[in-house]
Scaffold this motif. Structure first.
Motif, PDB file in Angstrom:
ATOM      1  N   GLY A 204      48.241  34.759 -53.113  1.00  0.00           N
ATOM      2  CA  GLY A 204      49.428  35.377 -52.528  1.00  0.00           C
ATOM      3  C   GLY A 204      49.580  34.970 -51.077  1.00  0.00           C
ATOM      4  N   LYS A 205      50.346  35.755 -50.308  1.00  0.00           N
ATOM      5  CA  LYS A 205      50.675  35.322 -48.953  1.00  0.00           C
ATOM      6  C   LYS A 205      50.237  36.289 -47.862  1.00  0.00           C
ATOM      7  CE  LYS A 205      54.593  32.346 -50.100  1.00  0.00           C
ATOM      8  NZ  LYS A 205      55.991  31.976 -49.787  1.00  0.00           N
ATOM      9  N   ASN A 206      49.553  37.365 -48.225  1.00  0.00           N
ATOM     10  CA  ASN A 206      49.126  38.331 -47.214  1.00  0.00           C
ATOM     11  C   ASN A 206      47.649  38.135 -46.888  1.00  0.00           C
ATOM     12  OD1 ASN A 206      51.630  39.623 -46.961  1.00  0.00           O
ATOM     13  ND2 ASN A 206      51.232  40.899 -48.758  1.00  0.00           N
ATOM     14  N   LEU A 270      43.929  37.725 -49.248  1.00  0.00           N
ATOM     15  CA  LEU A 270      42.732  37.112 -48.664  1.00  0.00           C
ATOM     16  C   LEU A 270      42.294  37.942 -47.475  1.00  0.00           C
ATOM     17  CD1 LEU A 270      40.638  34.829 -48.222  1.00  0.00           C
ATOM     18  CD2 LEU A 270      42.383  33.604 -46.912  1.00  0.00           C
ATOM     19  N   ILE A 271      41.031  38.339 -47.462  1.00  0.00           N
ATOM     20  CA  ILE A 271      40.442  39.030 -46.315  1.00  0.00           C
ATOM     21  C   ILE A 271      39.318  38.170 -45.761  1.00  0.00           C
ATOM     22  CG2 ILE A 271      39.159  41.052 -45.517  1.00  0.00           C
ATOM     23  CD1 ILE A 271      40.548  42.715 -47.618  1.00  0.00           C
ATOM     24  N   LEU A 272      39.370  37.924 -44.465  1.00  0.00           N
ATOM     25  CA  LEU A 272      38.325  37.198 -43.752  1.00  0.00           C
ATOM     26  C   LEU A 272      37.572  38.211 -42.905  1.00  0.00           C
ATOM     27  CD1 LEU A 272      40.574  34.267 -42.446  1.00  0.00           C
ATOM     28  CD2 LEU A 272      39.140  34.246 -44.498  1.00  0.00           C
ATOM     29  N   ALA A 273      36.252  38.270 -43.049  1.00  0.00           N
ATOM     30  CA  ALA A 273      35.469  39.266 -42.318  1.00  0.00           C
ATOM     31  C   ALA A 273      34.166  38.652 -41.828  1.00  0.00           C
ATOM     32  CB  ALA A 273      35.191  40.475 -43.204  1.00  0.00           C
ATOM     33  N   GLU A 293      44.821  42.377 -56.858  1.00  0.00           N
ATOM     34  CA  GLU A 293      44.149  41.824 -58.019  1.00  0.00           C
ATOM     35  C   GLU A 293      44.009  40.313 -57.866  1.00  0.00           C
ATOM     36  OE1 GLU A 293      42.766  43.530 -60.402  1.00  0.00           O
ATOM     37  OE2 GLU A 293      43.459  45.439 -59.552  1.00  0.00           O
ATOM     38  N   ASN A 294      42.836  39.783 -58.162  1.00  0.00           N
ATOM     39  CA  ASN A 294      42.507  38.357 -57.996  1.00  0.00           C
ATOM     40  C   ASN A 294      42.436  37.940 -56.529  1.00  0.00           C
ATOM     41  OD1 ASN A 294      42.239  37.625 -60.770  1.00  0.00           O
ATOM     42  ND2 ASN A 294      44.481  37.707 -60.945  1.00  0.00           N
ATOM     43  N   GLY A 295      42.497  38.905 -55.631  1.00  0.00           N
ATOM     44  CA  GLY A 295      42.416  38.587 -54.209  1.00  0.00           C
ATOM     45  C   GLY A 295      41.041  38.054 -53.828  1.00  0.00           C
ATOM     46  N   LEU A 296      41.010  37.270 -52.754  1.00  0.00           N
ATOM     47  CA  LEU A 296      39.770  36.641 -52.298  1.00  0.00           C
ATOM     48  C   LEU A 296      39.237  37.339 -51.052  1.00  0.00           C
ATOM     49  CD1 LEU A 296      40.755  32.872 -52.666  1.00  0.00           C
ATOM     50  CD2 LEU A 296      39.219  34.189 -54.153  1.00  0.00           C
ATOM     51  N   LEU A 297      37.919  37.430 -50.978  1.00  0.00           N
ATOM     52  CA  LEU A 297      37.227  38.001 -49.829  1.00  0.00           C
ATOM     53  C   LEU A 297      36.188  36.999 -49.350  1.00  0.00           C
ATOM     54  CD1 LEU A 297      36.316  40.385 -47.958  1.00  0.00           C
ATOM     55  CD2 LEU A 297      34.825  41.123 -49.836  1.00  0.00           C
TER      56      LEU A 297
END
Length: 340
Positions: A204-206, A270-273, A293-297
């Protein structure tokens, strides 16, 4: 300090209990500047602020409990400038200065430390002195910072001219007071991961950059995922100011906010931590909650000794490990949120 002046620096090694007395002695003698490296104080501040800073955690882990003190005095014609009457300084009155030899001051140090030692052990005490020659302090530090490459991502200081290749992504980023210039493994690992990404890899785009520091990851993400909406948060207001300035310099439109993950109402693709392992563990359930759903971390800042613990905790939160990267004793892990 004035770069046109010459300085003599006196170094001490002591303990937490005696550090304050030695520091007060040096102030009364007229030191122009004093640095104190005290692990006990650092740990207290670190715990109170609960600042998720990888550099600080790594630094503290390897720091000795011996307190290091350095005092700077003006130095001319083989003499240093001290207060004529140290007691006047103690009571806040205007003092005058005098010039004495190094040996005279070392005798004063010896006598004072003997007095302090009668009350409390002082450890090694006085170590040595060194002369700091006149130098261009405003510019000499720049020689330690070079253009850095992480795959196709280039981190380039503003004073260096760099001609980029067509496939390279250049960030103009100067070393500053907020964490994140690519020099630490935790940052370089995520940069290398992002270097391998493409727009089509993102569901996605967020995108969220959690604990943005200098803004380096948010800016990189914006340059790679050009059509995405980037949010970058940090609990440090100063870091947000620095990150916002860096984004402007790099012509990147990013939403910056002083906040914690729990404060956000949106979900992300997508979350970058880049945080320490303890913080990742505390946030594990929130990561799942804030991912689509299916988001990346992508998480980094994980010391090798706690990698297995993080993996197990994330598995319990419906996060599937899909790839891992390592550099020295640090790990960066990529997870995907499974469909319910």
């Amino acid at each position: 300090m004035d770069e046109n002046k010459k300085w003599i620096i006196f170094s001490f090694s002591t303990n937490h209990e005696s550090a304050y007395a030695i520091e007060q002695f040096l102030q009364m003698q007229g030191a122009e500047g004093i640095t104190v490296e005290d692990k006990a104080d650092f740990l207290k501040t670190f715990e109170e602020q609960k600042r998720p800073d990888v550099i600080i955690a790594d630094y503290l882990e390897n720091l000795s409990f011996d307190v290091k003190i350095e005092a700077y005095f003006l130095f001319e014609n083989n003499q240093l400038q001290v207060n004529k009457d140290p007691l006047i300084t103690e009571f806040g009155q205007i003092n005058s200065e005098k010039w004495i030899s190094i040996s005279e001051f070392e005798q004063i140090i010896k006598n004072t430390l003997e007095n302090i030692a009668e009350i409390s052990p002082i450890g090694k005490g006085y170590l040595s002195y060194r002369i700091l020659q006149n130098e261009d302090w405003q510019n000499n530090w720049k020689e330690y910072y070079k253009t850095q490459k992480f795959g196709r991502i280039i981190i380039n200081p503003s004073w260096i001219d760099y001609e980029a290749n067509d496939d390279e992504i250049v960030l103009n980023l100067d070393p500053g007071s907020a964490f994140g210039t690519g020099t630490h493994e935790s940052t370089s690992l995520i940069l290398k991961i992002l270097s391998e990404f493409d727009q089509i890899d993102l569901p996605g785009k967020n995108i969220l950059d959690l604990g943005t520091g200098s803004g380096i990851l948010a800016i990189t993400a914006k340059k790679i995922f050009t059509d995405s909406q980037i949010t970058a948060i940090d609990i440090d207001e100063h870091a947000i100011e620095v990150a916002r300035e860096n984004a402007v310099k790099n012509n990147c439109k990013i939403h910056f906010e002083t906040a914690e993950l729990k404060d956000l109402n949106q979900k992300y693709d997508l979350i970058l931590a880049n945080l320490i392992a303890a913080i990742h563990l505390d946030l594990s359930s929130l990561y799942t909650e804030k991912l689509n759903e299916n988001g990346l971390l992508i998480v980094s800042g994980i010391i090798a000794s706690r990698e297995a613990e993080v993996k197990q905790a994330f598995k319990q939160q419906n996060l599937k490990l899909i790839e891992e990267y390592h550099e020295n004793d640090w790990a960066a892990l990529i997870f995907r949120k499974n469909q319910q």
